[in-house]
Design a protein around this motif. Structure first.
Motif, PDB file in Angstrom:
ATOM      1  N   ARG A  66      30.606 -50.169  22.944  1.00  0.00           N
ATOM      2  CA  ARG A  66      29.954 -50.206  24.259  1.00  0.00           C
ATOM      3  C   ARG A  66      28.752 -49.271  24.288  1.00  0.00           C
ATOM      4  NH1 ARG A  66      30.835 -54.634  25.959  1.00  0.00           N
ATOM      5  NH2 ARG A  66      32.636 -55.117  27.195  1.00  0.00           N
ATOM      6  N   GLN A  67      28.902 -48.095  23.687  1.00  0.00           N
ATOM      7  CA  GLN A  67      27.783 -47.153  23.672  1.00  0.00           C
ATOM      8  C   GLN A  67      26.624 -47.706  22.864  1.00  0.00           C
ATOM      9  OE1 GLN A  67      29.827 -43.667  22.303  1.00  0.00           O
ATOM     10  NE2 GLN A  67      30.310 -42.981  24.373  1.00  0.00           N
ATOM     11  N   GLY A  68      26.916 -48.390  21.760  1.00  0.00           N
ATOM     12  CA  GLY A  68      25.858 -49.020  20.968  1.00  0.00           C
ATOM     13  C   GLY A  68      25.160 -50.121  21.755  1.00  0.00           C
ATOM     14  N   THR A  69      25.952 -50.899  22.482  1.00  0.00           N
ATOM     15  CA  THR A  69      25.392 -51.950  23.327  1.00  0.00           C
ATOM     16  C   THR A  69      24.534 -51.338  24.420  1.00  0.00           C
ATOM     17  OG1 THR A  69      27.341 -53.296  22.906  1.00  0.00           O
ATOM     18  CG2 THR A  69      25.989 -53.928  24.779  1.00  0.00           C
ATOM     19  N   THR A  70      24.976 -50.209  24.928  1.00  0.00           N
ATOM     20  CA  THR A  70      24.232 -49.532  25.998  1.00  0.00           C
ATOM     21  C   THR A  70      22.861 -49.095  25.509  1.00  0.00           C
ATOM     22  OG1 THR A  70      26.291 -48.774  27.010  1.00  0.00           O
ATOM     23  CG2 THR A  70      24.282 -47.611  27.638  1.00  0.00           C
ATOM     24  N   ARG A  71      22.795 -48.571  24.300  1.00  0.00           N
ATOM     25  CA  ARG A  71      21.496 -48.145  23.756  1.00  0.00           C
ATOM     26  C   ARG A  71      20.520 -49.323  23.687  1.00  0.00           C
ATOM     27  NH1 ARG A  71      24.964 -45.655  19.949  1.00  0.00           N
ATOM     28  NH2 ARG A  71      25.398 -43.549  20.603  1.00  0.00           N
ATOM     29  N   PHE A  72      21.033 -50.464  23.262  1.00  0.00           N
ATOM     30  CA  PHE A  72      20.207 -51.662  23.192  1.00  0.00           C
ATOM     31  C   PHE A  72      19.802 -52.105  24.597  1.00  0.00           C
ATOM     32  CE2 PHE A  72      19.865 -56.354  22.884  1.00  0.00           C
ATOM     33  CZ  PHE A  72      18.769 -56.401  22.038  1.00  0.00           C
ATOM     34  N   ALA A  73      20.742 -52.051  25.535  1.00  0.00           N
ATOM     35  CA  ALA A  73      20.467 -52.468  26.915  1.00  0.00           C
ATOM     36  C   ALA A  73      19.435 -51.553  27.576  1.00  0.00           C
ATOM     37  CB  ALA A  73      21.749 -52.487  27.738  1.00  0.00           C
ATOM     38  N   VAL A  74      19.453 -50.286  27.234  1.00  0.00           N
ATOM     39  CA  VAL A  74      18.462 -49.351  27.787  1.00  0.00           C
ATOM     40  C   VAL A  74      17.064 -49.758  27.351  1.00  0.00           C
ATOM     41  CG1 VAL A  74      17.591 -46.978  27.611  1.00  0.00           C
ATOM     42  CG2 VAL A  74      20.004 -47.380  28.087  1.00  0.00           C
ATOM     43  N   LEU A  75      16.919 -50.134  26.099  1.00  0.00           N
ATOM     44  CA  LEU A  75      15.605 -50.572  25.612  1.00  0.00           C
ATOM     45  C   LEU A  75      15.127 -51.801  26.378  1.00  0.00           C
ATOM     46  CD1 LEU A  75      16.129 -50.155  21.765  1.00  0.00           C
ATOM     47  CD2 LEU A  75      14.811 -48.672  23.299  1.00  0.00           C
ATOM     48  N   ILE A  76      16.040 -52.735  26.615  1.00  0.00           N
ATOM     49  CA  ILE A  76      15.674 -53.938  27.370  1.00  0.00           C
ATOM     50  C   ILE A  76      15.317 -53.571  28.808  1.00  0.00           C
ATOM     51  CG2 ILE A  76      16.575 -56.106  28.315  1.00  0.00           C
ATOM     52  CD1 ILE A  76      18.220 -56.337  25.708  1.00  0.00           C
ATOM     53  N   ALA A  77      16.096 -52.689  29.410  1.00  0.00           N
ATOM     54  CA  ALA A  77      15.851 -52.289  30.801  1.00  0.00           C
ATOM     55  C   ALA A  77      14.494 -51.609  30.931  1.00  0.00           C
ATOM     56  CB  ALA A  77      16.964 -51.367  31.296  1.00  0.00           C
ATOM     57  N   GLU A  78      14.139 -50.796  29.935  1.00  0.00           N
ATOM     58  CA  GLU A  78      12.833 -50.139  29.977  1.00  0.00           C
ATOM     59  C   GLU A  78      11.703 -51.158  29.880  1.00  0.00           C
ATOM     60  OE1 GLU A  78      12.976 -47.256  26.857  1.00  0.00           O
ATOM     61  OE2 GLU A  78      14.133 -45.840  28.056  1.00  0.00           O
ATOM     62  N   GLU A  79      11.924 -52.200  29.100  1.00  0.00           N
ATOM     63  CA  GLU A  79      10.913 -53.256  28.962  1.00  0.00           C
ATOM     64  C   GLU A  79      10.770 -54.050  30.259  1.00  0.00           C
ATOM     65  OE1 GLU A  79       8.961 -54.776  26.365  1.00  0.00           O
ATOM     66  OE2 GLU A  79       9.137 -52.817  25.429  1.00  0.00           O
ATOM     67  N   GLU A  80      11.896 -54.441  30.829  1.00  0.00           N
ATOM     68  CA  GLU A  80      11.869 -55.329  31.987  1.00  0.00           C
ATOM     69  C   GLU A  80      11.592 -54.616  33.306  1.00  0.00           C
ATOM     70  OE1 GLU A  80      15.253 -57.850  32.284  1.00  0.00           O
ATOM     71  OE2 GLU A  80      15.056 -58.579  30.243  1.00  0.00           O
ATOM     72  N   GLN A  81      12.026 -53.357  33.388  1.00  0.00           N
ATOM     73  CA  GLN A  81      11.842 -52.591  34.621  1.00  0.00           C
ATOM     74  C   GLN A  81      12.389 -53.332  35.846  1.00  0.00           C
ATOM     75  OE1 GLN A  81      10.744 -49.384  34.991  1.00  0.00           O
ATOM     76  NE2 GLN A  81      10.850 -49.338  32.782  1.00  0.00           N
ATOM     77  N   THR A  82      13.550 -53.960  35.680  1.00  0.00           N
ATOM     78  CA  THR A  82      14.170 -54.649  36.809  1.00  0.00           C
ATOM     79  C   THR A  82      15.441 -53.918  37.214  1.00  0.00           C
ATOM     80  OG1 THR A  82      15.504 -56.106  35.420  1.00  0.00           O
ATOM     81  CG2 THR A  82      13.309 -56.899  36.033  1.00  0.00           C
ATOM     82  N   GLU A  83      15.766 -54.001  38.477  1.00  0.00           N
ATOM     83  CA  GLU A  83      16.981 -53.336  38.974  1.00  0.00           C
ATOM     84  C   GLU A  83      18.227 -53.955  38.340  1.00  0.00           C
ATOM     85  OE1 GLU A  83      19.139 -50.486  40.653  1.00  0.00           O
ATOM     86  OE2 GLU A  83      16.956 -50.583  40.655  1.00  0.00           O
ATOM     87  N   ARG A  84      18.186 -55.271  38.114  1.00  0.00           N
ATOM     88  CA  ARG A  84      19.339 -55.950  37.513  1.00  0.00           C
ATOM     89  C   ARG A  84      19.631 -55.388  36.121  1.00  0.00           C
ATOM     90  NH1 ARG A  84      18.146 -61.493  35.963  1.00  0.00           N
ATOM     91  NH2 ARG A  84      19.020 -61.189  33.936  1.00  0.00           N
ATOM     92  N   ALA A  85      18.598 -55.135  35.349  1.00  0.00           N
ATOM     93  CA  ALA A  85      18.777 -54.578  34.007  1.00  0.00           C
ATOM     94  C   ALA A  85      19.353 -53.170  34.088  1.00  0.00           C
ATOM     95  CB  ALA A  85      17.455 -54.572  33.247  1.00  0.00           C
ATOM     96  N   VAL A 122      23.015 -51.591  32.636  1.00  0.00           N
ATOM     97  CA  VAL A 122      23.142 -50.372  31.834  1.00  0.00           C
ATOM     98  C   VAL A 122      24.173 -49.443  32.460  1.00  0.00           C
ATOM     99  CG1 VAL A 122      21.939 -48.275  31.096  1.00  0.00           C
ATOM    100  CG2 VAL A 122      20.842 -50.509  30.831  1.00  0.00           C
ATOM    101  N   ARG A 123      24.101 -49.276  33.771  1.00  0.00           N
ATOM    102  CA  ARG A 123      25.077 -48.416  34.455  1.00  0.00           C
ATOM    103  C   ARG A 123      26.498 -48.926  34.262  1.00  0.00           C
ATOM    104  NH1 ARG A 123      20.741 -47.524  37.986  1.00  0.00           N
ATOM    105  NH2 ARG A 123      21.072 -49.380  39.243  1.00  0.00           N
ATOM    106  N   LYS A 124      26.680 -50.236  34.321  1.00  0.00           N
ATOM    107  CA  LYS A 124      28.015 -50.810  34.133  1.00  0.00           C
ATOM    108  C   LYS A 124      28.526 -50.569  32.714  1.00  0.00           C
ATOM    109  CE  LYS A 124      27.653 -54.252  37.726  1.00  0.00           C
ATOM    110  NZ  LYS A 124      27.495 -55.653  38.090  1.00  0.00           N
ATOM    111  N   LEU A 125      27.658 -50.713  31.724  1.00  0.00           N
ATOM    112  CA  LEU A 125      28.065 -50.454  30.341  1.00  0.00           C
ATOM    113  C   LEU A 125      28.440 -48.989  30.136  1.00  0.00           C
ATOM    114  CD1 LEU A 125      25.449 -52.589  28.410  1.00  0.00           C
ATOM    115  CD2 LEU A 125      27.921 -52.947  28.424  1.00  0.00           C
TER     116      LEU A 125
END
Length: 78
Positions: free
Chosen positions: A26-45, A49-52
């Motif tokens: 889960r922590q590894g997935t979270t690191r990847f999700a953070v990168l996506i969230a930074e790219e998208e800058q959307t609240e959903r992303a 990340v918070r859920k992970l």
């Protein structure tokens, strides 16, 4: 009788270790999700990340409880 009452200390320790492994995933997935969230800058992303992060923390918490229970069982059997 609950499942945990019948489990040995070794069983509980093995389960705790497995949960720690899932937490690591889960922590590894979270690191990847953070990168996506930074790219998208959307609240959903960011919500994802918070859920992970919460899931990983919950797994660690349950793992710690299982290790405490295993230690208590070892203490009783000594």
């Amino acid at each position: 009788m609950s499942l945990f009452e019948n489990a040995t200390a070794e069983d509980l320790t093995a389960l705790a270790q497995r949960l720690r492994g899932y937490s690591g995933i889960r922590q590894g997935t979270t690191r990847f999700a953070v990168l996506i969230a930074e790219e998208e800058q959307t609240e959903r992303a960011h919500d994802g990340v918070r859920k992970l992060i919460n899931e990983a923390n919950d797994l660690i918490f349950v793992s710690d409880l299982l290790l405490e229970l295993a230690a208590a069982k070892k203490g009783k059997s000594s």
